[in-house]
Design an enzyme around this catalytic site. Structure first.
Site, mmCIF file in Angstrom:
data_model
loop_
_atom_site.group_PDB
_atom_site.id
_atom_site.type_symbol
_atom_site.label_atom_id
_atom_site.label_comp_id
_atom_site.label_asym_id
_atom_site.label_seq_id
_atom_site.Cartn_x
_atom_site.Cartn_y
_atom_site.Cartn_z
ATOM 1 N N GLU A 173 37.052 21.639 72.252
ATOM 2 C CA GLU A 173 36.467 20.349 72.660
ATOM 3 C C GLU A 173 34.958 20.491 72.606
ATOM 4 O OE1 GLU A 173 37.818 18.317 76.220
ATOM 5 O OE2 GLU A 173 39.825 19.176 75.977
ATOM 6 N N GLN A 204 36.226 13.133 70.684
ATOM 7 C CA GLN A 204 37.546 12.961 70.110
ATOM 8 C C GLN A 204 37.394 12.199 68.788
ATOM 9 O OE1 GLN A 204 40.547 11.768 72.975
ATOM 10 N NE2 GLN A 204 39.759 13.163 74.532
ATOM 11 N N ASN A 213 43.228 16.689 79.388
ATOM 12 C CA ASN A 213 43.779 16.587 80.743
ATOM 13 C C ASN A 213 45.168 15.952 80.737
ATOM 14 O OD1 ASN A 213 41.341 17.633 81.583
ATOM 15 N ND2 ASN A 213 40.497 15.692 82.259
ATOM 16 N N ASN A 241 45.438 23.282 79.171
ATOM 17 C CA ASN A 241 44.103 22.723 78.975
ATOM 18 C C ASN A 241 43.261 22.889 80.233
ATOM 19 O OD1 ASN A 241 42.097 20.792 77.624
ATOM 20 N ND2 ASN A 241 42.502 19.725 79.548
ATOM 21 N N GLU A 242 42.071 23.410 80.084
ATOM 22 C CA GLU A 242 41.074 23.497 81.170
ATOM 23 C C GLU A 242 41.711 23.855 82.516
ATOM 24 O OE1 GLU A 242 38.559 19.978 81.183
ATOM 25 O OE2 GLU A 242 37.540 20.659 79.380
HETATM 26 O O1 AHR Z 1 37.894 14.828 76.120
HETATM 27 C C1 AHR Z 1 37.976 14.267 77.398
HETATM 28 C C2 AHR Z 1 38.388 15.279 78.456
HETATM 29 O O2 AHR Z 1 37.362 16.208 78.645
HETATM 30 C C3 AHR Z 1 39.589 16.131 78.143
HETATM 31 O O3 AHR Z 1 40.781 15.505 78.435
HETATM 32 C C4 AHR Z 1 39.387 17.317 79.034
HETATM 33 O O4 AHR Z 1 39.997 18.473 78.520
HETATM 34 C C5 AHR Z 1 37.886 17.428 79.153
HETATM 35 O O5 AHR Z 1 37.485 17.607 80.453
#
Ligand code: AHR
Length: 495
Positions: free
Chosen positions: A292, A346, A72, A172-173
């Site tokens: 992810e 992560q 994000n 991203n997303e």
């Molecule tokens: O990994 C945490 C968050 O999860 C990331 O920033 C986002 O892409 C997802 O919603």
């Protein structure tokens, strides 16, 4: 419990395992960067400000593609804020996580860390609040010889040689309403196509990942993917998938069956890619980039309240979570023909296998399966016929007690198994139909006192991997006795 048999044949290949399946994800969120990988004030810091203890632990995971800077965060990030003289970089209000971002760590620091850990850099451009041109400029900064504006800027910042970033994510997303700059699929598709073209015009050797559906529960699931793939067309080398899973109801058996849903998500996205390729009558298909994935449900602290390096989503992992991580990896290996990149989300502090507390460091339960699998990733994934006890899970359908994947590499066979039983040892017979197994080279297992057992700074070795020897070889086949709730990775020698 009856014995489970795993039967393979060397002719039944899934595909070569792409090393990038063992990637990670470093985002500017919480204490992932600051107090995580980078902490110049720590007694553990090296000259570059990187924490040597964390770097050492990450080296054990031997990760490959490292996605950065978000997440994000990427949708509000302007990369120029993070390059050049440190004292001239702006401190900014960070909106994705409501935090304070000093920009002390940026592109050049990330690349330096990648070099130190032999990671393949994978950069997410800002298609939320950024422009296609800003994305194009970032490619020039990273990849071009120093004779035009942004590449000359890189050289002026001390990096004459190009950084050579080959993997780029187009946002991203972007399907998620929580995303800065979220737009409907058709508008994202326009942005992605425009940015992707400019970026490839600057450096045709790069590979691009378009944003796919960020969750199977979103109303736009699959329709988003179809529209994006059709519009971006052959510019898309990969499409992203995301998945976070959890056990909010405390039902371990059901939770451990979630692997079925991961297999299904992969197969659905593969179908979308094939469908789009056929509609476009193209010789090129997009592959899957699971950029992810992890367990995340216990800690939902996502508001940094304007702080620098706040404690955000610092999930504590237990034994059952470690089995889920192994389940994800099994699923990726079983689909090695279509999943080419995957990034554990992560790496430090934020939903991560590694935690720091001051100058201390802790390895969480999920660290171990990743390490056990990563050591054995080179080779070709084989189809595995699993025959044995199964159960009907509440949410995910019928699932075998033993989950498995297999990789063959020359005269070695790597067998990965998860025993989902909470109480019984699982006997497993391993048979490679056309080659004899002649010995056990090396094997480790991970288990613990119960499903909720976890490591802590006070008791760091409750759920750790240990050498495993409960295996016998007879008549070219192997037999393993897997403890209840365990992950086992075994390397066998072949005749
Ligand atoms: O990994 C945490 C968050 O999860 C990331 O920033 C986002 O892409 C997802 O919603």
């Amino acid at each position: 419990m009856e014995t489970t048999s795993l039967t393979m044949h060397t002719a039944f290949e899934v595909g070569a395992v792409d090393p990038r399946l063992f990637g990670g994800f470093l985002e500017h969120i919480g204490r992932a960067v600051y107090e995580g990988v980078y902490d110049p004030n720590s007694a553990c810091a090296n000259q570059a400000g990187f924490r040597t203890d964390v770097v050492g632990a990450l080296r054990r995971l031997d990760m490959t593609a490292m996605r950065y800077p978000g997440g994000n965060f990427a949708s509000g990030y302007h990369w120029m804020d993070g390059v050049g003289a440190r004292d001239a970089r702006p401190v900014v209000r960070e909106l994705a996580w409501q935090s304070r971002e000093p920009n002390e760590f940026g592109t050049d620091e990330f690349i330096r860390l990648c070099r130190e850990l032999s990671w393949t850099p994978m950069i997410t451009v800002n298609l939320g609040t950024g422009t296609p041109e800003e994305a194009r400029d970032w490619v020039e900064y990273c990849n071009c010889p120093p004779d035009t504006r942004y590449a000359m800027l890189r050289a002026a910042n001390g990096h004459r040689e190009p950084h050579g970033v080959r993997l780029w994510c187009l946002g991203n997303e972007m399907d998620g309403p929580w995303q800065l700059g979220h737009v409907p699929a058709d508008q994202y598709a326009l942005r992605a196509q425009q940015a992707g073209k400019l970026m490839k015009d600057v450096d045709p050797s790069i590979e691009l990942v378009v944003c796919g559906s960020s969750g199977v529960g979103l109303p736009t699931y699959m329709d988003w993917d179809r529209q994006v793939l059709e519009h971006v067309g052959d510019l898309a080398d990969y499409i992203s998938l995301h998945r976070y899973v959890g056990n909010p109801d405390g039902d371990t058996q059901d939770y451990l069956a979630v692997t079925n849903a991961i297999d299904r998500q992969i197969e659905e996205m593969d179908a979308a890619c094939r469908f789009s390729q056929a509609r476009r009558r193209s010789g090129k298909r997009a592959y899957l980039c699971f950029d992810e994935w992890n367990v995340w449900y216990k800690n939902r602290q996502m508001d940094g309240e304007g702080e620098f390096a706040p404690h955000l989503i610092e999930e504590i992992y237990n034994l059952e979570d470690a089995l889920i991580v192994a389940g994800f990896l099994n699923s990726f290996l079983r689909h090695a023909d279509v999943v080419k990149i995957a990034n554990l989300a992560q790496i430090v502090n934020v939903i991560a296998p590694i935690l720091t507390r001051g100058d201390e460091m802790l390895l969480q339960s999920i660290f171990y399966p990743f390490e056990m699998y990563s050591r054995r990733r080179d080779g070709t994934s084989l189809r595995v016929a699993v025959a044995g006890p199964a159960y009907a899970s509440k949410t995910y359908g019928q699932v075998s007690v033993v989950d498995a994947s297999v990789v063959i590499s020359g005269d070695q066979l790597h067998v990965f198994t998860v025993n989902r039983s909470t109480s019984e040892t699982a006997r497993v017979q391993v048979k490679l139909a056309d080659r004899a197994i002649i010995g056990l080279d090396k094997s480790e297992t991970l288990t613990g006192p119960d499903a909720k057992a976890a490591n802590s700074f006070e008791r760091p070795a409750v759920v750790v991997s240990r050498p495993f020897s409960d295996a016998s070889i007879n008549g070219g086949q192997a037999e393993l006795a897997l403890p209840p709730l365990s992950v086992t990775a075994s390397t066998f020698a072949l005749a």
